[in-house]
Design a protein around this motif. Structure first.
Motif, PDB file in Angstrom:
ATOM      1  N   GLU A  66      -8.356  -1.490   4.761  1.00 36.34           N
ATOM      2  CA  GLU A  66      -8.886  -2.309   4.076  1.00 36.34           C
ATOM      3  C   GLU A  66     -10.419  -2.494   3.452  1.00 36.34           C
ATOM      4  OE1 GLU A  66      -7.330  -6.241   4.520  1.00 36.34           O
ATOM      5  OE2 GLU A  66      -5.261  -5.588   4.503  1.00 36.34           O
ATOM      6  N   SER A 107      -5.923   3.345   4.128  1.00 32.53           N
ATOM      7  CA  SER A 107      -5.800   2.096   3.543  1.00 32.53           C
ATOM      8  C   SER A 107      -5.769   0.820   4.488  1.00 32.53           C
ATOM      9  CB  SER A 107      -4.778   2.144   2.422  1.00 32.53           C
ATOM     10  OG  SER A 107      -3.453   2.170   3.052  1.00 32.53           O
ATOM     11  N   ASN A 147     -11.236   3.839   0.693  1.00 30.19           N
ATOM     12  CA  ASN A 147     -10.106   4.268  -0.125  1.00 30.19           C
ATOM     13  C   ASN A 147     -10.317   5.219  -1.200  1.00 30.19           C
ATOM     14  OD1 ASN A 147      -8.573   2.824   1.818  1.00 30.19           O
ATOM     15  ND2 ASN A 147      -8.252   0.986   0.152  1.00 30.19           N
ATOM     16  N   TYR A 161       0.947  -1.261  -0.111  1.00 33.09           N
ATOM     17  CA  TYR A 161      -0.015  -0.080   0.051  1.00 33.09           C
ATOM     18  C   TYR A 161       0.947   1.521   0.063  1.00 33.09           C
ATOM     19  CZ  TYR A 161      -4.151  -3.091   0.988  1.00 33.09           C
ATOM     20  OH  TYR A 161      -4.883  -3.802   1.033  1.00 33.09           O
TER      21      TYR A 161
END
Length: 435
Positions: free
Chosen positions: A53, A50, A58, A7
């Motif tokens: 998840e 992020s 996001n 990420y």
């Protein structure tokens, strides 16, 4: 932890792409360091989001933080920033979906096994290459649509082959990972190769933009040097003219004595010729004010002196406030190139002349620039193209291209034709005044 590294790498690349996109399209209102700090802070926030998840979270934060960055760091109104933030979000999302779809179609087990770090990193590099390629094309498409005053070499589109080729290489890597069992060392080498490939694409883009900026600065410097040269020659010409007028005034007593002697002998024709010779002397000509545009005035005065030295009649009629909307660089490029061509065509022709005028069409924002100059032969080829009379025609023709570029930038048009009966070349340019 491994997902977090992926990420972080993903957002680092997206931040670089956003930086390139915004810096190439918009004017910054903050210093470089402030802009860099703001970008880092916003993307660190995005990175921490992020970790939850959540795809929708996001995407929402990516859109919002890009919008904030564009609004606070560039001279953009909120709806323009909203539009470009939407473009970036859409392209980023579509690139991930496209890559995900391709991998599921051709390598359905590539992202299995608990999303292995190597495979996840290759997936990230793949979709960022797609993202980078589309943004690269968008930047140059938007520049073309906005008709920026800068000149861009169309050959830069050939560079698109590099990210497209990189995408193909990435697809090859994915197929190798799908269809062959590789030792861990080779698996890591492929992963690092993918990272290096993306880095090479970003560096290529950055170096290309750097060279474009340097080329633009060099061009602007050349124009400034041309303007300084025009001004220096203008003031040198005024100084020389002043000296010659002082000499003429000093000798005026002798001229009057000569005229008086001719008068005593009733030599009326000789007196008239003598006076005409004095009146036509270049020392009595006035060069200092031809128009109200300082740079253009210097240019016209210089070419008037050149024409007088070459025995070319020169006449200029530039109406007030007709060229003030033109930038100094455009004035220099436009008129110097036009007059260079006219002087070259008119030289060594008996009773040659150059006439240049500029006037505004009534009740319209359009300026008409007309130039007529002597020309011994038709400069057009049978297919209608201008043919250079210089020894190496391939090395010339850039003056006409420069004129056409300026005409295009001011939403105008240009017509050129040759009159075989009067042996004259005509150039008619229409420019739209910018508010």
């Amino acid at each position: 932890m491994k997902n977090a590294i992926c990420y972080f790498f993903s957002f680092l690349v997206e931040a670089i792409i956003l930086w390139q996109y915004s810096s190439n399209l918009f004017s910054a209102k903050r210093k470089l360091l402030v802009k860099l700090i703001a970008l880092c802070c916003l993307y660190f926030i995005l990175f921490f989001c992020s970790l939850f998840e959540s795809i929708w979270l996001n995407v929402a934060f990516y859109f919002l933080l890009n919008f904030i960055f564009l609004v606070i760091q560039f001279y953009l109104n909120w709806y323009t920033a909203l539009f470009h933030s939407s473009i970036l979000t859409a392209v980023m999302s579509m690139s991930e979906l496209i890559v995900y779809g391709i991998i599921k179609r051709f390598a359905p087990h590539f992202l299995d096994n608990g999303r292995e770090f190597n495979h996840l990193l290759v997936f990230t590099v793949f979709n960022k290459l797609i993202f980078f390629t589309v943004i690269y094309l968008l930047i140059h498409f938007i520049k073309k649509q906005e008709k920026c005053s800068r000149q861009y070499d169309k050959s830069i589109f050939l560079l698109v082959f590099i990210p497209i080729a990189s995408v193909f290489v990435m697809f090859t890597f994915i197929n190798i990972g799908e269809n062959a069992t590789l030792p861990p060392s080779l698996d890591w080498m492929i992963t690092l190769s993918a990272v290096f490939l993306l880095t090479a694409n970003l560096l290529m883009f950055g170096i290309n933009q750097y060279h474009q900026k340097k080329n633009m600065e060099f061009t602007e410097m050349q124009l400034l040097l041309q303007q300084e040269s025009d001004s220096a020659r203008y003031y040198e010409m005024l100084h020389l003219q002043n000296e010659n007028q002082r000499i003429l005034i000093h000798d005026m007593k002798k001229h009057l004595q000569s005229i008086a002697l001719l008068n005593e002998d009733n030599e009326n024709e000789k007196i008239r010729a003598y006076i005409d010779q004095l009146m036509q002397s270049s020392d009595l000509l006035e060069f200092s004010k031809i128009c109200d545009h300082k740079i253009l005035n210097n240019i016209l005065c210089r070419y008037k002196k050149v024409c007088n030295d070459l025995h070319i009649a020169f006449h200029a009629d530039i109406r007030s406030n007709t060229t003030t909307f033109l930038s100094d660089s455009d004035v220099t490029s436009l008129f110097c190139n036009m007059l260079d061509n006219a002087v070259e065509a008119s030289n060594h022709i008996k009773d040659s002349y150059i006439e240049i005028t500029a006037a505004q069409r009534k009740h319209t924002p359009f300026i008409i620039i007309t130039m007529i100059n002597s020309c011994a032969c038709n400069p057009f080829s049978p297919n209608g193209e201008l043919v250079s009379s210089k020894p190496d025609p391939q090395a010339h023709g850039f003056g006409i291209k420069s004129i056409e570029k300026i005409v295009h930038n001011y939403n105008g048009n240009m017509q050129m034709y040759y009159d075989g009966e009067t042996f004259t070349f005509h150039t008619i340019i229409m420019l739209k005044m910018k508010p």
